[in-house]
Design a protein around this motif. Structure first.
Motif, PDB file in Angstrom:
ATOM      1  N   PRO A 255      -1.354   1.304   2.033  1.00 54.92           N
ATOM      2  CA  PRO A 255      -0.017   2.203   2.008  1.00 54.92           C
ATOM      3  C   PRO A 255       1.102   1.873   3.031  1.00 54.92           C
ATOM      4  N   PRO A 256       2.178   2.027   2.763  1.00 56.77           N
ATOM      5  CA  PRO A 256       3.363   1.534   3.570  1.00 56.77           C
ATOM      6  C   PRO A 256       3.224   2.383   4.908  1.00 56.77           C
ATOM      7  N   PRO A 257       3.738   1.892   5.851  1.00 56.82           N
ATOM      8  CA  PRO A 257       3.986   2.512   7.162  1.00 56.82           C
ATOM      9  C   PRO A 257       4.880   3.616   6.777  1.00 56.82           C
ATOM     10  N   SER A 258       4.543   4.672   7.596  1.00 57.85           N
ATOM     11  CA  SER A 258       5.221   5.959   7.451  1.00 57.85           C
ATOM     12  C   SER A 258       6.272   5.972   8.639  1.00 57.85           C
ATOM     13  N   CYS A 259       7.276   6.551   8.511  1.00 56.88           N
ATOM     14  CA  CYS A 259       8.352   6.891   9.289  1.00 56.88           C
ATOM     15  C   CYS A 259       8.469   8.378   9.739  1.00 56.88           C
ATOM     16  N   PRO A 260       8.195   8.924  10.654  1.00 55.08           N
ATOM     17  CA  PRO A 260       7.810   8.257  12.129  1.00 55.08           C
ATOM     18  C   PRO A 260       6.305   7.906  11.913  1.00 55.08           C
ATOM     19  N   PRO A 264      -2.167   6.684   9.247  1.00 58.23           N
ATOM     20  CA  PRO A 264      -2.235   6.120   7.982  1.00 58.23           C
ATOM     21  C   PRO A 264      -3.195   6.837   7.055  1.00 58.23           C
ATOM     22  N   PRO A 265      -2.647   7.360   5.865  1.00 54.49           N
ATOM     23  CA  PRO A 265      -3.440   7.975   4.852  1.00 54.49           C
ATOM     24  C   PRO A 265      -4.597   7.261   4.538  1.00 54.49           C
ATOM     25  N   SER A 266      -5.429   7.958   3.788  1.00 56.72           N
ATOM     26  CA  SER A 266      -6.849   7.215   3.278  1.00 56.72           C
ATOM     27  C   SER A 266      -7.014   7.751   1.572  1.00 56.72           C
ATOM     28  N   LEU A 267      -8.000   7.047   1.117  1.00 53.79           N
ATOM     29  CA  LEU A 267      -8.477   7.507  -0.115  1.00 53.79           C
ATOM     30  C   LEU A 267      -9.691   8.172   0.173  1.00 53.79           C
ATOM     31  N   PRO A 268      -9.752   9.558  -0.451  1.00 55.25           N
ATOM     32  CA  PRO A 268     -10.965  10.065  -0.276  1.00 55.25           C
ATOM     33  C   PRO A 268     -12.082   9.515  -1.262  1.00 55.25           C
ATOM     34  N   PRO A 269     -13.315   9.829  -1.061  1.00 59.94           N
ATOM     35  CA  PRO A 269     -14.364   9.495  -2.110  1.00 59.94           C
ATOM     36  C   PRO A 269     -13.878   9.976  -3.590  1.00 59.94           C
ATOM     37  N   HIS A 270     -14.607   9.545  -4.570  1.00 56.57           N
ATOM     38  CA  HIS A 270     -14.343   9.965  -5.831  1.00 56.57           C
ATOM     39  C   HIS A 270     -12.752   9.776  -6.558  1.00 56.57           C
ATOM     40  N   THR A 271     -12.078   8.871  -5.820  1.00 54.08           N
ATOM     41  CA  THR A 271     -10.705   8.616  -6.111  1.00 54.08           C
ATOM     42  C   THR A 271     -10.523   7.545  -7.152  1.00 54.08           C
ATOM     43  N   HIS A 438     -10.053   3.385   3.895  1.00 54.84           N
ATOM     44  CA  HIS A 438      -9.176   3.441   4.919  1.00 54.84           C
ATOM     45  C   HIS A 438      -7.838   2.489   4.770  1.00 54.84           C
ATOM     46  N   ALA A 439      -6.960   2.567   5.224  1.00 55.36           N
ATOM     47  CA  ALA A 439      -5.510   1.408   5.241  1.00 55.36           C
ATOM     48  C   ALA A 439      -5.971   0.251   5.605  1.00 55.36           C
ATOM     49  N   GLY A 440      -5.851  -0.992   4.938  1.00 57.49           N
ATOM     50  CA  GLY A 440      -6.360  -2.040   5.347  1.00 57.49           C
ATOM     51  C   GLY A 440      -7.395  -2.286   4.910  1.00 57.49           C
ATOM     52  N   ASP A 441      -8.259  -1.368   4.370  1.00 58.24           N
ATOM     53  CA  ASP A 441      -9.577  -1.811   3.765  1.00 58.24           C
ATOM     54  C   ASP A 441      -9.509  -2.595   2.402  1.00 58.24           C
ATOM     55  N   GLU A 442     -10.368  -3.661   1.970  1.00 57.35           N
ATOM     56  CA  GLU A 442     -10.848  -4.361   1.152  1.00 57.35           C
ATOM     57  C   GLU A 442     -11.400  -3.387   0.102  1.00 57.35           C
ATOM     58  N   LEU A 443     -11.045  -3.435  -1.318  1.00 57.83           N
ATOM     59  CA  LEU A 443     -11.542  -2.500  -2.409  1.00 57.83           C
ATOM     60  C   LEU A 443     -12.510  -3.435  -2.874  1.00 57.83           C
ATOM     61  N   THR A 444     -13.846  -3.047  -2.877  1.00 56.75           N
ATOM     62  CA  THR A 444     -15.167  -3.832  -3.292  1.00 56.75           C
ATOM     63  C   THR A 444     -16.127  -2.999  -4.208  1.00 56.75           C
ATOM     64  N   PHE A 445     -16.599  -3.625  -4.805  1.00 58.09           N
ATOM     65  CA  PHE A 445     -17.922  -3.107  -5.671  1.00 58.09           C
ATOM     66  C   PHE A 445     -18.835  -3.946  -5.751  1.00 58.09           C
ATOM     67  N   ALA A 446     -20.080  -3.359  -6.037  1.00 55.65           N
ATOM     68  CA  ALA A 446     -21.488  -4.497  -6.406  1.00 55.65           C
ATOM     69  C   ALA A 446     -21.235  -5.011  -7.652  1.00 55.65           C
ATOM     70  N   TYR A 447     -21.247  -6.425  -7.709  1.00 56.33           N
ATOM     71  CA  TYR A 447     -21.402  -7.170  -9.081  1.00 56.33           C
ATOM     72  C   TYR A 447     -22.572  -6.809  -9.907  1.00 56.33           C
TER      73      TYR A 447
END
Ligand SMILES: C[S@@+](CC[C@H](N)C(=O)[O-])C[C@H]1O[C@@H](n2cnc3c(N)ncnc32)[C@H](O)[C@@H]1O
Length: 504
Positions: A255-260, A264-271, A438-447
């Protein structure tokens, strides 16, 4: 003329069986997504009885009293296209389509209040024995049958394990270009619950596939008010690509940095995050391509010696160019580095730098490091298996696809794949978060599924994990051989190797 009805998820106290785990395995080579409108394609089956489809379909599409679904349309669709499923996504238990959908998902288990002898919901696949449950003589016979079924697509399958191939005729490749994802709002820090309508109607912390049925054009609901279409809105999540020396490209929540400045925002589960898109190809074509990709992978240090039969591909002939969002990569990389350091994560950290060039392999070199691993594959085969059927869907995002093809594997992933159907047979593979991201997390799944998932679930047999070889299926760790590529997910649960299963 039907009155539009609002769709709402069923109340938890309905006493209905929970949406079952998807009885499927999958194999990464590249991922895929099937857009709505690809349903009603012919089923290519081996040894199946094409004529057996109509009865179950018709019964499954009987009057939908009190249901928001358009039973009339479903009936006509089922009758005019005998190889189509009357799958409608209704979550109203009084509707036959609900029964149909859940019956398929649950195998032969009758629903509450239903006679076990009913044909409702068995659809066109009910009489197709799977190789694992048939006597060998039957399996042999089925090979011969493949030339007599009226809608059979003869598959050059050495083992005859392919009962239904949900792909276009004659190995044609159908290209599906999908928008690169959803418009989910980014949630704040509170309340780990899905956001409607962009969240999955059911939740799970399992890394396994799940079935979901969404409303479609066959329903009488109002699409913009319906809560049962979480994957049908276009997504607008702030995702970025980052280059990881050992894994290649990966997708990060940025997510882009907020001002002020704020938390940082995050994605809840099940999104809902993204849907896998790519070329829908037949199993024969998938095997052909896989052989090429494996060969290229083995020769990855010799890019000039690519086989001439290899299709031009951004993922093979040269490193893939990142899609939109790349311009934010440097910022997100800083995010990711900070996050990784804060959590002392052993995982790789993306290399800082501008977007990679599109000039061949030049972009493999970032910050003086070289991605030395085998070239990635972008072919994904989904194998759904019930007690008496297989459904195989192969999607190749090598030549077209969206950001989801850059999702890397993790042994402790923050996303899972939900197999969504909205009005058609073909599944859409949709990625949902399974914990807060969370912001900066890599999105992964189990292959692929590991040993703990190789068990019977929800009345549907799960035979083996995708890409898990025998050793993996036994729960042992493969040596770092050609068949077991090292995994660099960096998670504490890492088993050391990427899931792998030779062949499709
Ligand atoms: C679908 S692609 C993912 C995107 C890929 N990283 C890229 O650069 O295009 C799958 C490939 O990524 C690499 N990969 C994904 N997850 C990995 C992991 N945990 N460890 C090592 N390599 C990984 C492997 O080369 C795999 O074949």
């Amino acid at each position: 003329m039907h009155t539009p009805l609002p769709c709402v998820p069923p109340p938890p106290s309905s006493g209905l069986p929970p949406l079952p785990l998807l009885p499927s395995t999958f194999r990464w080579v590249d991922s895929v997504v099937l857009p709505s409108g690809t349903h009603n394609r012919r089923l290519h089956r081996r040894g199946g009885r094409a004529g057996s489809a109509g009865k179950g379909q018709t019964q499954g599409a009987e009057a939908a009293e009190g249901c928001g679904c358009d039973g009339e349309s479903r009936n006509s669709a089922a009758l005019s296209s005998p190889s189509s499923f009357p799958l409608v996504c209704c979550h109203d238990a009084s509707c036959p389509c609900y029964r149909t959908a859940h019956r398929i998902a649950l195998g032969d288990a009758p629903l509450p209040g239903e006679h076990s002898g009913s044909n409702a919901g068995k659809a066109s696949i009910e009489s197709i024995p799977s190789p694992s449950t048939r006597p060998k003589s039957d399996q042999d016979q089925s090979k011969g049958d493949s030339t007599t079924a009226t809608d059979t697509h003869t598959i050059d399958d050495e083992k005859g394990s392919n009962n239904i191939d949900a792909t276009p005729d004659n190995n044609d490749v159908v290209r599906h270009r999908m928008p690169s994802n959803s418009s989910n709002p980014v949630a704040g820090q509170d309340a780990d619950r899905p956001l409607s309508p962009t969240s999955s109607p059911s939740s799970s912390t399992s890394s396994s596939f799940k079935f979901e049925f969404e409303c479609s054009s066959s329903c009488r609901c109002l699409p913009d008010q319906c809560q049962l279409r979480p994957t049908q809105a276009s997504a607008r999540l702030p995702l970025s690509l980052g280059y990881l020396p050992k894994k290649g490209w990966g997708v990060f929540f940025s997510p882009p940095p907020s001002c002020p400045p704020a938390r940082p925002p995050s994605l809840p589960p099940h999104t809902f995050v993204a849907e896998y898109t790519g070329e829908l190809i037949s199993t024969v074509e998938a095997r052909r391509r896989l052989a090429i990709y494996d060969e290229v992978s083995a020769l990855s240090s010799l890019p000039s010696s690519l086989p001439s039969s290899l299709p031009p591909s951004p993922g093979i002939g040269k490193r893939p160019s990142p899609p939109a969002g790349c311009t934010h990569a440097a910022e997100h990389v800083k995010h990711a580095q900070g996050h990784a350091q804060a959590n002392a994560a052993p995982a790789e950290v993306p290399i800082l730098g501008p977007c990679p060039s599109q000039e061949g392999d030049k972009e493999e070199r970032r910050g003086g490091q070289v991605h030395a691993g085998p070239r990635p594959h972008y072919l994904l085969t989904l194998l759904e298996e019930g007690d008496d059927f297989y459904l195989r869907t192969s999607l190749d995002a090598t030549r077209c696809g969206n950001v989801s093809r850059f999702f890397n594997h993790s042994c402790d992933p923050n996303m899972h794949v939900v197999c969504v159907r909205n009005g058609g047979l073909l599944p859409r593979l949709c990625f949902f978060t399974q914990r807060r991201v969370h912001a900066g997390d890599e999105l992964t799944f189990a292959y692929g599924e590991r040993e703990e998932n190789h068990a019977s679930k929800g009345g549907v047999k799960v035979e083996s994990g995708a890409r898990c070889g025998r050793s993996c299926a036994k729960g042992t760790i493969l040596p770092q051989s050609q068949s077991g590529r090292p995994c660099w997910c960096g998670s504490e649960k890492c088993v050391g190797n990427l899931p792998y299963q030779p062949g499709l």
